[in-house]
Design an enzyme around this catalytic site. Structure first.
Site: not given
Ligand code: NAD
Length: 294
Positions: A159, A163
């Site tokens: 993740y 990002k």
């Protein structure tokens, strides 16, 4: 830019959490809203509620990881409303990866990249040329996270990588729009400063078969409620930021043409300084935190 009634805002991941709060806030400002989400029933419910409140709404089931579906969304938005002024590339998922990086499943990476990175790029490609051709002021708001956008939480590393990519993509987009002298600007959103009560913890509900896990997880997924209960039992206080506060920050940020939609927080500033110091000193990262879920 002047954000006002009659303009058009597109929000991906609009059926839940931050996206839904953004759609509600834009509708409250009198904007027409285009809601896109991969999850059909909550999307329909969100669209019905906004329509009942008097908003002009177009809802479309879209997987942002599929380029043609995002192009179809842009076609539908322009057919319905003739213009787009605000594009929020907000849809995102947690990867479901566990263990050390070398143990991750390739599909954890593929899925998280499809939604969190390719989804943002597909939005930029489908909408920005038409926003530029329209000639009106506009804004592209890409949702990152302090996890990765500022520094990675090592146990949510897939993740975090996605990002971080969103930050770099948006910096580059800003440079390209500026070089063109475009009336359209770019912003990167870091929702917070605290955790948010959203569906992100149940991201696996939307995991498509083409990115299915090859083997079952060693540890079951934990819901936000289960995690909160465990933290309470351990005597740890958790602060939450209401999603409405994030939507307020986005609307203010659009009006102020703010690139960094980064809420003020001492904790975040400490991380930024520590990371910058580590790079300037050419010293190994000592600022990486154990993820709160670890
Ligand atoms: N919740 C947090 O604490 C937090 C913190 C920082 C950043 N974010 C980011 O905020 C954004 C919104 O997440 P949220 O927290 O509101 O979670 P959420 O799960 O409540 O909302 C995400 C929405 O995206 C949709 N979605 C998932 N895959 C999709 C796809 N392929 N195509 C289209 N839609 C898809 C989901 O159905 C859901 O409606 C995400 O990008 C997330 O990474 C969340």
């Amino acid at each position: 830019m002047d954000l006002r009634a009659g303009q058009v805002a597109v929000v991906t991941g609009a059926a839940s959490g931050i996206g839904l709060a953004l759609a509600r806030r834009f509708a409250a400002e009198g904007l027409k809203v285009v809601l896109a989400d991969v999850e059909e029933a909550p999307l329909r419910a969100a669209a019905d509620a906004l329509t009942a409140g008097g908003a002009e709404v177009l809802a479309r089931t879209v997987d942002v990881g599929v380029r043609d579906e995002v192009r179809g969304l842009a076609d539908a938005a322009y057919d319905a409303f003739g213009a787009v002024h605000v594009l929020c590339n907000n849809a995102g998922v947690g990867s479901g990866a566990e263990g050390r990086m070398w143990e991750h499943e390739v599909n954890d990476w593929k899925w998280a990249f499809a939604v969190n990175v390719w989804g943002v790029f597909h939005g930029i490609q489908a909408f920005v040329p038409r926003m530029l051709a329209g000639g009106a002021p506009g804004r592209v708001v890409n949702t990152s996270s302090t996890d990765g956008g500022i520094a990675p939480l090592p146990t949510a590393s897939v993740y975090a990588v996605t990002k971080a990519a969103v930050v770099t993509m948006t910096e580059s987009l800003h440079a390209h729009l500026t070089a063109e002298g475009a009336p359209v600007g770019a912003s990167v959103l870091f929702p917070g400063p605290h955790m948010l009560r959203t569906g992100l913890w149940e991201s696996h509900r939307n995991r498509p078969a083409r990115y299915a896990k090859e083997k079952p997880r060693r540890t079951p997924y934990r819901s936000l409620g289960q995690w909160e209960a465990a933290m309470q039992e351990a005597g740890q206080e958790i602060a939450f930021t209401p999603v409405e506060e994030v939507a307020d920050a986005v609307v203010d940020g659009i009006r102020a043409e703010r690139f960094w939609m980064l809420p003020p927080a001492e904790h975040t500033d400490r991380q930024i300084r520590a990371r910058a110091r580590s790079m300037l000193d050419r010293s190994a990262p000592s600022y990486l935190e154990r993820f709160i879920l670890d």
